[in-house]
Design an enzyme around this catalytic site. Structure first.
Site, PDB file in Angstrom:
ATOM      1  N   HIS A 190       8.564  -0.208  -4.718  1.00 41.48           N
ATOM      2  CA  HIS A 190       7.663   0.919  -4.035  1.00 41.48           C
ATOM      3  C   HIS A 190       7.831   2.104  -4.789  1.00 41.48           C
ATOM      4  CE1 HIS A 190       6.165   3.105  -0.738  1.00 41.48           C
ATOM      5  NE2 HIS A 190       6.472   2.182   0.249  1.00 41.48           N
ATOM      6  N   GLU A 295       2.433   0.757  -6.629  1.00 43.48           N
ATOM      7  CA  GLU A 295       3.498  -0.127  -6.397  1.00 43.48           C
ATOM      8  C   GLU A 295       3.024  -1.501  -6.790  1.00 43.48           C
ATOM      9  OE1 GLU A 295       4.344   0.116  -1.955  1.00 43.48           O
ATOM     10  OE2 GLU A 295       3.289   1.996  -2.165  1.00 43.48           O
TER      11      GLU A 295
END
Length: 321
Positions: A190, A295
């Site tokens: 992330h 991500e």
């Protein structure tokens, strides 16, 4: 099981006699610095990369000024590790009792050690004296809270490798099923990138596929334009991308590249004004102007790992600044 097509070569001892990378661990975080000045910092909590700086000291990652770095909650910013589920767990699934994004980012990992090598894949100008350093972190059921073990009672082992090179950072997650029955999982890194001005950003390498738009109630759309501009809240899952690289441009000039390794999906997220206001640990509230998340992950469906089998995947981040 997803085939591992291009396993990265292992780091070997450096043959250079010049300055070597330095690594320090204080029991809560590990910091590595190259002779060039490039550096990376990884919290043991979540194995979260909280800083990645260039040789000039420029920070490549965005970290909330209100991020909790004490190990009490997931870190807002940097590179949290999402495992074994992305987003809110679906009902009637083996992960359904886990918290959002699973337990990887909220568990304390073990620092397994370091290794060094001569620069290679991470450096655009590999030459004698440019070194790389790899930091390895491990997670097993022994590291989990009782709640997490009860919610996901599988026998597994994870090794997360963070490799710092000149202007580059590689993160690889190796998943092994140590038990006698298969399990399903998703994974994602992330990454919060620090950018100077969101209004000057375009993102390329996302066209020609379908994406799920979470802002629009999870509806599916075609990605037909060659580039994406962030002009409001964005939360999209781009699925089964044929090309392996997504790039962040600022004023149409290369800023960051995200190269997926054995991963087919990319999530793009920016909370914009409304979303930032609703997130308690997001600060400053106008920070959405200075960051964007791109991500790399496997989040469209599930990877099924058979007993005693393994899977490895990750990303290579390239900084052009």
């Amino acid at each position: 099981m997803v085939d591992r097509s291009n396993r990265p070569s292992a780091l070997s001892a450096s043959n250079t006699s010049g300055p070597q990378p330095s690594v320090q661990s204080d029991g809560d975080k590990v910091t590595a610095t190259l002779p060039t000045g490039d550096s990376v910092e990884v919290l043991l909590y979540g194995a979260t990369v909280t800083s990645w700086k260039s040789s000039q000291g420029r920070e490549n990652l965005w970290l909330s000024s209100e991020a909790d770095l004490t190990g009490k909650k997931a870190v807002r910013g940097g590179i949290p590790v999402v495992f074994p589920v992305f987003g809110p767990p679906p009902k009637n699934h083996a992960t359904s009792k886990l918290p959002q994004h699973g337990f990887g980012r909220i568990s304390r990992w073990e620092y397994l050690g370091k290794s060094s090598s001569e620069s290679g894949v991470l450096s655009s100008s590999a030459k004698e004296g440019d070194d790389a350093v790899r930091l390895d972190f491990g997670l097993t059921p022994a590291n989990l809270s009782e709640e997490s073990k009860a919610a996901w009672p599988y026998d597994f082992s994870l090794q997360y490798s963070v490799t710092l090179g000149k202007d580059g950072l590689q993160t690889m997650l190796s998943v092994r099923n140590e038990g006698d029955k298969p399990f399903d999982f998703q994974m994602l890194t992330h990454t919060y990138f620090a950018i100077p001005d969101i209004s000057k950003v375009t993102i390329t390498g996302l066209s020609g596929v379908k994406y799920t738009d979470k802002v629009l109630d999870g509806t599916e759309h075609d990605s037909s334009t060659p580039s994406l501009r962030i002009e409001g809240q964005v939360d999209r899952v781009y699925k089964s991308l044929p090309q392996d690289t997504t790039s962040i441009l600022v004023d149409n000039k290369p800023y960051f590249d995200v190269k997926r390794d054995n991963l087919s999906d990319t999530v793009v997220w920016n909370p914009w004004k409304e979303g930032a206001a609703a997130i308690g640990d997001y600060a400053p509230k106008d920070g959405y102007k200075k960051m964007v998340c791109v991500e790399a992950g496997a989040v469209n469906g599930w990877i099924t790992l058979e007993a005693q089998d393994g899977f490895e995947a990750g990303q290579i981040l390239k900084s052009h600044i």
